[in-house]
Scaffold this active site. Structure first.
Site, PDB file in Angstrom:
ATOM      1  N   ARG A  26       0.819  -1.213   0.000  1.00  0.00           N
ATOM      2  CA  ARG A  26       0.000   0.000   0.000  1.00  0.00           C
ATOM      3  C   ARG A  26       0.856   1.268   0.000  1.00  0.00           C
ATOM      4  O   ARG A  26       0.460   2.300   0.551  1.00  0.00           O
ATOM      5  CB  ARG A  26      -0.965   0.000   1.192  1.00  0.00           C
ATOM      6  CG  ARG A  26      -2.417   0.239   0.783  1.00  0.00           C
ATOM      7  CD  ARG A  26      -3.368   0.182   1.968  1.00  0.00           C
ATOM      8  NE  ARG A  26      -3.900  -1.148   2.167  1.00  0.00           N
ATOM      9  CZ  ARG A  26      -4.186  -1.692   3.347  1.00  0.00           C
ATOM     10  NH1 ARG A  26      -3.980  -1.011   4.453  1.00  0.00           N
ATOM     11  NH2 ARG A  26      -4.668  -2.904   3.441  1.00  0.00           N
ATOM     12  N   ARG A  30      -3.155   6.676   1.037  1.00  0.00           N
ATOM     13  CA  ARG A  30      -3.686   7.897   1.627  1.00  0.00           C
ATOM     14  C   ARG A  30      -2.719   8.634   2.549  1.00  0.00           C
ATOM     15  O   ARG A  30      -2.968   9.784   2.901  1.00  0.00           O
ATOM     16  CB  ARG A  30      -4.965   7.567   2.399  1.00  0.00           C
ATOM     17  CG  ARG A  30      -6.153   7.268   1.497  1.00  0.00           C
ATOM     18  CD  ARG A  30      -7.377   6.883   2.286  1.00  0.00           C
ATOM     19  NE  ARG A  30      -7.241   5.563   2.880  1.00  0.00           N
ATOM     20  CZ  ARG A  30      -8.056   5.064   3.806  1.00  0.00           C
ATOM     21  NH1 ARG A  30      -9.057   5.797   4.267  1.00  0.00           N
ATOM     22  NH2 ARG A  30      -7.872   3.847   4.286  1.00  0.00           N
ATOM     23  N   ARG A  39      -6.423  11.259  -6.082  1.00  0.00           N
ATOM     24  CA  ARG A  39      -7.658  10.525  -5.767  1.00  0.00           C
ATOM     25  C   ARG A  39      -8.882  11.435  -5.939  1.00  0.00           C
ATOM     26  O   ARG A  39      -9.927  10.997  -6.438  1.00  0.00           O
ATOM     27  CB  ARG A  39      -7.544   9.983  -4.337  1.00  0.00           C
ATOM     28  CG  ARG A  39      -8.815   9.438  -3.706  1.00  0.00           C
ATOM     29  CD  ARG A  39      -9.175   8.074  -4.238  1.00  0.00           C
ATOM     30  NE  ARG A  39     -10.315   7.546  -3.490  1.00  0.00           N
ATOM     31  CZ  ARG A  39     -11.573   7.940  -3.662  1.00  0.00           C
ATOM     32  NH1 ARG A  39     -11.872   8.876  -4.544  1.00  0.00           N
ATOM     33  NH2 ARG A  39     -12.548   7.392  -2.952  1.00  0.00           N
ATOM     34  N   ASP A  76      -7.047  -2.994  -7.029  1.00  0.00           N
ATOM     35  CA  ASP A  76      -7.677  -3.561  -5.840  1.00  0.00           C
ATOM     36  C   ASP A  76      -8.000  -5.021  -6.119  1.00  0.00           C
ATOM     37  O   ASP A  76      -8.260  -5.398  -7.277  1.00  0.00           O
ATOM     38  CB  ASP A  76      -8.963  -2.807  -5.490  1.00  0.00           C
ATOM     39  CG  ASP A  76      -9.464  -3.167  -4.087  1.00  0.00           C
ATOM     40  OD1 ASP A  76      -8.979  -2.554  -3.113  1.00  0.00           O
ATOM     41  OD2 ASP A  76     -10.305  -4.072  -3.969  1.00  0.00           O
ATOM     42  N   TYR A 151     -15.527 -11.906   0.493  1.00  0.00           N
ATOM     43  CA  TYR A 151     -16.289 -10.689   0.192  1.00  0.00           C
ATOM     44  C   TYR A 151     -17.491 -10.998  -0.683  1.00  0.00           C
ATOM     45  O   TYR A 151     -18.562 -10.409  -0.517  1.00  0.00           O
ATOM     46  CB  TYR A 151     -15.392  -9.663  -0.504  1.00  0.00           C
ATOM     47  CG  TYR A 151     -14.353  -9.057   0.405  1.00  0.00           C
ATOM     48  CD1 TYR A 151     -14.671  -7.996   1.252  1.00  0.00           C
ATOM     49  CD2 TYR A 151     -13.048  -9.545   0.427  1.00  0.00           C
ATOM     50  CE1 TYR A 151     -13.725  -7.430   2.087  1.00  0.00           C
ATOM     51  CE2 TYR A 151     -12.084  -8.987   1.265  1.00  0.00           C
ATOM     52  CZ  TYR A 151     -12.433  -7.938   2.091  1.00  0.00           C
ATOM     53  OH  TYR A 151     -11.492  -7.389   2.926  1.00  0.00           O
TER      54      TYR A 151
END
Length: 343
Positions: A26, A30, A39, A76, A151
């Site tokens: 990652r 952010r 973003r 992702d 998921y």
């Protein structure tokens, strides 16, 4: 274009490189102000994943800032269920959500149009290999079948993935079909990334740690082995890192059982156990991401412990999971400098 000076690939070949190459899971994220600006331009998170220009830009940002030895494709793991028309969406504060799948839905899954849907991601890989420094390894990735399935069954993340575990016990045949299907489409996806310029790929099994011993073998080992065999049958030179987060002692046979070239270690793996795992081949990890948030002595001591234990064998230095949004970019500079001064 020669890839001989790509240090991550040297380690994946089993060599010891001093100081060890470094990248962070990652690393495009952010915690970086430049990522947050890009973003905002993209609109939604998925729009960013499917915009080759912007996805390549955020992948390159940490390379420009820190000079990491590898860039990992910005995407992702849930682009696969998105390509399968499961209505994937990312909601601020709620994480990923999608339409839950049941037995009937599993029976109707088809691989048609998956490659077309994912073409923007493959275009991002092409752009990255063109724009990255020659010495930088380009990593592609996907989610492991078990993690993606959790998921798809629940329709969202849960603390212990109980919905998927329960579904697997109640509907073993349907669940087996789902894992096989995901293994096959994911293997195709990895081959496409390799053909577009990825030097190596990583399989993320982020939820492997919730499985018992028998379930780990059935749901984490067998599908990943199927994927790796499929990729290597078509691309024999492919290098594959498998990361089964939380697997603990079950990592002992994971490399041999799956055929992975290297195994990723989360921060809970004891270093004395990691040393034993490294005797069988390259390892990647395993600094606690919270040490990067803390900085200072906690960061220095954590880095030193990993380097002293694993730095004299084939090691790709990394965190034990993804860097968190609250990490200070200056602490990452300290991290890179300390790793690069080893030896």
């Amino acid at each position: 274009m020669s890839s001989q000076n790509r240090k991550v690939l040297e380690v994946l070949d089993g060599k010891t490189v001093t100081p060890p190459p470094i990248w962070l899971m990652r690393q495009a994220g952010r915690y970086l102000p430049e990522y947050r600006e890009t973003r905002l331009q993209a609109g939604s998170f998925l729009d960013l994943c499917y915009n080759p220009e912007l996805a390549a830009e955020v992948t390159l940002q940490p390379i420009r800032r820190y000079g990491f030895d590898a860039a990992i494709l910005f995407s992702d793991i849930l682009v696969i269920p998105d390509a399968l028309k499961r209505n994937v969406r990312f909601t601020e504060g709620h994480g990923p959500q999608m339409d839950p799948i049941d037995e009937d839905g599993i029976a109707q899954l088809k691989p048609d149009h998956v490659a077309d849907h994912l073409e923007p991601v493959i275009e991002t890989v092409r752009r990255l290999r063109r724009d990255l420094p020659n010495e930088t390894t380009l990593l592609g990735f996907c989610g492991a079948p078990w993690t993606v399935a959790t998921y798809m069954i629940a329709g969202h993340g849960t603390p212990d993935q109980a919905p998927a575990r329960l579904f697997a016990y109640r509907h073993p045949e349907a669940f087996g079909r789902l894992l096989d299907f995901l293994a096959d489409v994911s293997a195709d996806y990895l081959v496409a990334q390799i053909d577009a310029g990825a030097d190596a790929v990583q399989i993320f099994d982020s939820w492997a740690g919730v499985l018992g011993e028998a379930e780990f073998q059935k749901y984490a080992v067998v599908p990943v082995r199927r994927m790796i065999q499929s990729v290597k049958a078509r691309r024999p030179a492919a290098k594959i890192i498998a990361f089964a987060k939380g697997a603990g002692i079950l990592l002992k046979d994971y490399r041999q059982a799956t055929g992975a070239d290297a195994i990723g270690l989360d921060w809970s793996v004891p270093l004395r156990f990691a040393v034993e795992l490294q005797k069988d081949g390259p390892v990647q990890g395993n600094l606690d991401p919270m040490r990067v948030v803390a900085g200072g002595v906690a960061l220095r001591e954590g880095i030193d412990a990993v380097l002293q234990a694993l730095g004299h064998g084939p090691l790709i230095f990394n965190l034990g999971h993804g860097i968190t949004p609250q990490a200070d970019p200056a602490h990452v500079t300290d991290l890179v400098n300390q790793v690069r001064s080893f030896g």
